[in-house]
Design an enzyme around this catalytic site. Structure first.
Site, PDB file in Angstrom:
ATOM      1  CB  CYS A 164      -0.986  -0.002   1.165  1.00  0.00           C
ATOM      2  SG  CYS A 164      -0.283   0.255   2.813  1.00  0.00           S
ATOM      3  CG  ASP A 165       4.218   1.281   2.478  1.00  0.00           C
ATOM      4  OD1 ASP A 165       3.253   0.527   2.658  1.00  0.00           O
ATOM      5  OD2 ASP A 165       5.175   1.365   3.275  1.00  0.00           O
TER       6      ASP A 165
END
Length: 387
Positions: A164-165
């Site tokens: 997700c980063d």
């Protein structure tokens, strides 16, 4: 310690208002930290501390690294405010030192996070060399089929946005390049890959993102799923930075806004009494201390939505007001931002003395948006005795 040439040290020293020898400041009275002058002062203090740290001690991570690139976003935002142009100079110098190249891993989002800085600086200076290499690389990224599964194995992060980063690192760089060049193909790719990652990692029931596939099924001590604060902060901040470069009539604009509003509401509901978001969103008690990198990104993203009329002021102002208080109370007298969770992939411990470069980046992004908001809404910081 990394050696920094004398000319480089002088550049950073000139850009930084060194505050290390200043006496400790008295506690800021409630609501005084909402005044434009204070917001500007504390942003200067945080930015100056970071620039001085680089000048004095060198870079703890390569200049091109995603950690520093996230910090550059905040310093650029401050430098883009009228009267703060001096903060752009060290950003240009970094680009020049790197010959406007990104990292070595050509399809790894962390390594081209810095592309958003290059595109933004290009929009300021219109110097083609600032985006030439990044544009060539971006063309190779969009030419890939992007048809692999996002299962967390076989080095997938080197080829796809499988964690997700990456939604702060990759789509933002493409979206800013799209705005800089006027070519929507970069935004189209960012959009396609955003939804691929979202379809895989977003939990519609919780309205939050798993960090990556390896967290599916993992539980916190209280039995709740593991949703990392900074991880979702990366997402929400990346979301608004993509929308910032998206035309109002863009086909997927409504879908992005719907996702943003749903996440904003969920995140706001998870704010802790201290005004922050702790490292674990659904098990804050296991990490019972404020964490400022996730909090900074949330504060930034929510204020951006308020400034762009996507969020209701009455509902979200109390949230960002408390978040800003949590952030400013973590700024040391010398400008160091504490309570930043170290580099990681999941919730972890944090202390008042822990800091990392992406924390100041998030803080400055939030401060710039707050300054814009309170300047347009002076009633939020003026008392009945002030006119």
């Amino acid at each position: 310690m990394m050696f920094i040439p004398k000319t480089r040290r002088l550049l950073f020293a000139a850009a930084a208002l060194i505050t290390l020898n200043k006496p400790a400041m008295a506690a800021t009275p409630p609501d005084d930290n909402l005044k434009p002058a204070y917001i500007m002062e504390v942003m200067h203090r945080v930015a100056d501390w970071q620039l001085n740290a680089w000048s004095t001690n060198g870079f703890n991570h390569p200049e091109v690294d995603w950690t520093n690139a996230a910090c550059y976003t905040g310093i650029y935002a401050l430098g883009n405010m009228p009267g703060n142009e001096k903060y752009l100079k060290p950003m240009v110098k970094i680009g020049e030192d790197l010959k406007w190249n990104t990292g070595k891993r050509r399809f790894m989002a962390d390594d081209y996070c810095i592309g958003q800085l290059y595109a933004q600086l290009y929009m300021n200076y219109k110097d083609a060399k600032m985006i030439a290499a990044w544009k060539t690389q971006a063309d190779s990224i969009i030419a890939k089929p992007h048809n692999e599964s996002l299962e967390w194995k076989n080095g997938i992060a080197n080829r796809e946005w499988a964690w997700c980063d990456a939604l702060f690192m990759g789509p933002t760089a493409l979206a800013y390049l799209s705005k800089a060049t006027g070519d929507t193909k970069y935004l189209d790719c960012a959009t396609k890959l955003w939804w691929k990652t979202t379809d895989y990692l977003y939990n519609p029931a919780e309205q939050l993102y798993f960090r990556d596939q390896s967290f599916f099924g993992k539980k916190e001590q209280n039995g709740k799923p593991v949703f990392w604060s900074r991880g979702n902060g990366w997402v929400l901040a990346g979301l608004v930075r993509v929308m910032e470069n998206m035309p109002a009539n863009y086909p997927d604009r409504t879908r992005f806004e719907e996702l943003y509003k749903n996440m904003a509401a969920k995140v706001a509901s998870l704010q802790q009494p201290d005004g922050s978001w702790h490292a674990s969103l659904l098990d804050p008690g296991s990490y019972d201390i404020k964490e400022t990198s996730g909090t900074g990104f949330y504060c930034y993203a929510l204020l951006w939505g308020m400034n762009h009329k996507l969020l209701d002021d009455k509902k979200y102002w109390p949230v960002v007001k408390k978040a800003w208080s949590a952030l400013t109370s973590s700024v040391h007298a010398d400008g160091m931002l504490g309570n930043v969770q170290p580099i990681g992939a999941s919730p972890d411990k944090v202390t008042d003395g822990s800091t990392e470069v992406y924390g100041p980046g998030a803080f400055l992004l939030a401060g710039v948006q707050l300054h814009e908001y309170v300047t347009a809404h002076p009633q939020v910081y003026r008392t009945k005795h002030q006119k």
